[in-house]
Design a protein around this motif. Structure first.
Motif, short mmCIF file in Angstrom:
data_model
loop_
_atom_site.label_atom_id
_atom_site.label_comp_id
_atom_site.label_asym_id
_atom_site.label_seq_id
_atom_site.Cartn_x
_atom_site.Cartn_y
_atom_site.Cartn_z
N PRO A 1 25.95 8.03 45.29
CA PRO A 1 25.60 9.14 46.18
C PRO A 1 25.23 8.67 47.57
O PRO A 1 24.43 7.74 47.72
CB PRO A 1 24.40 9.78 45.48
CG PRO A 1 24.57 9.43 44.05
CD PRO A 1 25.19 8.06 44.04
N GLY A 2 25.85 9.26 48.57
CA GLY A 2 25.55 8.92 49.95
C GLY A 2 26.14 7.62 50.44
O GLY A 2 25.86 7.19 51.56
N LYS A 3 26.98 6.99 49.60
CA LYS A 3 27.57 5.71 49.99
C LYS A 3 29.09 5.81 49.99
O LYS A 3 29.67 6.70 49.37
CB LYS A 3 27.11 4.59 49.06
CG LYS A 3 25.63 4.29 49.15
CD LYS A 3 25.28 3.06 48.35
CE LYS A 3 23.81 2.69 48.50
NZ LYS A 3 23.47 1.45 47.75
N GLN A 4 29.71 4.86 50.66
CA GLN A 4 31.16 4.81 50.67
C GLN A 4 31.68 4.25 49.36
O GLN A 4 31.01 3.48 48.68
CB GLN A 4 31.65 3.93 51.83
CG GLN A 4 31.49 4.57 53.20
CD GLN A 4 32.17 3.77 54.29
OE1 GLN A 4 32.27 2.56 54.22
NE2 GLN A 4 32.66 4.46 55.31
N ARG A 5 32.90 4.66 49.03
CA ARG A 5 33.53 4.11 47.85
C ARG A 5 33.82 2.63 48.09
O ARG A 5 34.29 2.24 49.17
CB ARG A 5 34.83 4.86 47.55
CG ARG A 5 35.43 4.59 46.19
CD ARG A 5 36.59 5.52 45.89
NE ARG A 5 36.15 6.91 45.82
CZ ARG A 5 36.94 7.90 45.38
NH1 ARG A 5 38.18 7.64 44.99
NH2 ARG A 5 36.48 9.13 45.34
#
Length: 113
Positions: free
Chosen positions: A39-43
């Protein structure tokens, strides 16, 4: 077209293990890869494996995760040991077939601390 079906996610305590699977609808001659997105981060790319078995891993999972593939079953696996809270994410497999990238639907991995 390639369809990817993932399985194996779930809830596990820190230090535990899970094994993810991703089955492709066609034979894949290119690399098969696992990504994750918290959540809230890049893949981010977690691990990849070539058709011949060469592997690569993101530093944060080296020594804990093992990627493998069964070419006869068109399936890639991700064995995850010593799981940490920060491994919590949705995990996706990805393959390239032809000139296109195909993604699985994602499987949730939740590690409780």
């Amino acid at each position: 077209q390639v369809h990817l079906v993932e399985s194996g996610g779930g809830l596990v305590q820190a230090g535990g293990s899970l094994r993810l699977s991703c089955a492709a609808s066609r034979k894949i001659f290119n690399a098969m890869e696992w990504y994750r997105q918290a959540p809230g981060k890049q893949r981010e790319l977690v691990a990849g494996i070539g058709f011949g078995g060469s592997t690569n891993y993101v530093d944060s999972v080296k020594g804990r995760f093992t990627i493998s593939r069964d070419n006869a079953k068109n399936t890639v696996y991700l064995q995850m040991n010593s799981l940490k809270f920060e491994d919590t994410a949705v995990y996706y497999c990805k393959v390239r077939w032809g000139s296109n990238d195909y993604w699985g639907q994602g499987t949730q991995v939740t590690v409780s601390s």
